[in-house]
Design a protein around this motif. Structure first.
Motif, mmCIF file in Angstrom:
data_model
loop_
_atom_site.group_PDB
_atom_site.id
_atom_site.type_symbol
_atom_site.label_atom_id
_atom_site.label_comp_id
_atom_site.label_asym_id
_atom_site.label_seq_id
_atom_site.Cartn_x
_atom_site.Cartn_y
_atom_site.Cartn_z
ATOM 1 N N LEU A 86 43.608 22.499 44.781
ATOM 2 C CA LEU A 86 41.800 22.883 43.985
ATOM 3 C C LEU A 86 42.990 24.606 43.077
ATOM 4 N N HIS A 88 41.381 27.504 41.370
ATOM 5 C CA HIS A 88 40.129 28.691 40.646
ATOM 6 C C HIS A 88 40.618 28.841 39.022
ATOM 7 N N TYR A 106 32.649 32.281 37.957
ATOM 8 C CA TYR A 106 33.815 31.160 39.006
ATOM 9 C C TYR A 106 33.436 30.192 38.895
ATOM 10 N N THR A 107 34.907 29.623 38.527
ATOM 11 C CA THR A 107 34.220 28.692 38.021
ATOM 12 C C THR A 107 36.185 27.338 39.539
ATOM 13 N N ARG A 108 35.431 25.984 39.360
ATOM 14 C CA ARG A 108 37.433 25.856 39.946
ATOM 15 C C ARG A 108 37.679 24.260 39.083
ATOM 16 N N TRP A 116 35.922 21.151 35.224
ATOM 17 C CA TRP A 116 35.639 22.112 36.305
ATOM 18 C C TRP A 116 34.414 22.584 36.255
ATOM 19 N N ARG A 180 37.321 30.216 49.962
ATOM 20 C CA ARG A 180 38.365 29.420 49.060
ATOM 21 C C ARG A 180 37.078 29.167 48.145
ATOM 22 N N GLY A 181 36.270 30.563 47.707
ATOM 23 C CA GLY A 181 35.865 31.116 46.966
ATOM 24 C C GLY A 181 33.932 30.441 47.140
ATOM 25 N N TRP A 184 32.115 36.150 47.259
ATOM 26 C CA TRP A 184 33.243 36.625 47.110
ATOM 27 C C TRP A 184 32.631 38.703 47.102
#
Length: 332
Positions: A86, A88, A106-108, A116, A180-181, A184
């Motif tokens: 991944l 992030h 936030y994006t990943r 994304w 892992r995101g 937060w």
């Protein structure tokens, strides 16, 4: 060295600033920055990303991560974190000033930055307990994927003042995720005081014992970087102290672990101005920096670091452009 972004590239931007770079597990370099319509920190700007699959020899066209340039919106401070398969990305709108419609997002990506996820707003999670903040900025530069799985992004914040755009008085903290995101949280706040005024942009590295080092920009007349250490990167920080070796003209810097024994640090090594960009090496978790290499002896500013194989990549501002230098360094 060569330019990754050039202000005269035909995309209509006046300048590129605030570089961020990571190397993925699959061998791709991902670089992001602010594409500004003027030189102001509050300019209308896009956040853009480029990919390189050949070790920085060539780069893709711009991928726009957040669109603000034509809409009159400030999107700022991209932070990439390479984490296994991944990648992030954290970033801000209007420095997260909620009175100005700002926020943190936030994006990943699971395919080395080709696509994304839809950005998710996490602003509600960026208010430290007991701390009234106005602005908040992620990074800048890359964040840390700790060996215990925690994702860590340094942040700086301002206390409320009559000027909603003021970048000081400022303090620092970290924004972290243990899943892992998915969620937060804000860490402990390190408050500026006394001989350590206006701590702001900091960078994080994991030390050999698993603790986390913050290397900190500050506005002391000493013109030295500051450092603080935490057992986990979230709290329990040592009192910030000056690193007398690391001269700094008050600028962003980059730090990164090169291998099990070596830390890298890069900044404009000067008291007089943003110039003499220098890469340093530490074999003792940042206690000393006996080895140095000048990357650019002339004007140079913000810089970030990535490592792939035996190559160290320095992505840095050469106003109004952003350049990449590749340094070969044998492992010891």
């Amino acid at each position: 060295m060569h330019s990754v972004w050039k202000a005269d590239d035909g995309n209509g931007y006046r300048m590129y600033r605030i570089p961020c770079i990571v190397a993925t597990r699959r061998g791709t370099l991902l670089a992001a920055c602010e594409a500004r319509m003027s030189n102001s920190d509050w300019a209308a700007m896009d956040l853009v990303l480029k990919r390189s699959v050949d070790g920085g020899a060539s780069w893709s066209e711009n991928v726009i991560l957040a669109r603000g340039a034509r809409e009159g919106v400030t999107y700022n401070n991209p932070v990439l974190i390479a984490d296994g398969e991944l990648v992030h990305l954290l970033y801000c709108r209007e420095y997260a000033c909620e009175a100005r419609g700002g926020g943190v997002f936030y994006t990943r990506s699971g395919d080395d930055g080709l696509s994304w996820s839809a950005p998710r707003e996490i602003t509600a999670r960026t208010h430290p307990a007991g701390y009234a903040r106005n602005l908040l900025a992620t990074g800048p530069g890359h964040g840390l994927a700790h060996s215990n799985g925690t994702l860590i992004a340094p942040v700086w914040m301002t206390r409320p003042t009559p000027d909603s755009r003021a970048h000081r008085p400022s303090d620092i903290s970290t924004l972290y995720s243990k899943d892992r995101g998915l969620t937060w949280q804000m860490g402990e706040v390190l408050r500026s005081a006394g001989e350590m005024p206006n701590m702001s942009e900091s960078c994080a590295a994991e030390l050999s014992d698993g603790s986390v080092l913050l290397n900190i920009r500050n506005e002391s007349p000493k013109k030295r970087r500051a450092v603080a250490v935490s057992p986990n990167g979230c709290g329990g920080w040592s009192k910030p102290a000056f690193d007398e070796t690391l001269t700094d003209p008050i600028c962003m810097a980059g730090i990164l672990r090169y291998d099990a024994r070596t830390l890298l640090f890069c900044n404009p090594d000067s008291e007089s101005g943003r110039q003499n960009l220098t890469l340093r090496f530490s074999r003792d978790d940042g206690q000393s920096w006996p080895e140095a290499l000048v990357v650019d002896p002339d004007a140079a500013a913000y810089a970030d670091l990535a490592v792939m194989g035996d190559t160290i990549y320095v992505l840095y501002e050469k106003s109004p452009d952003i350049r990449l230098a590749a340094v070969k360094k044998a492992r010891r």
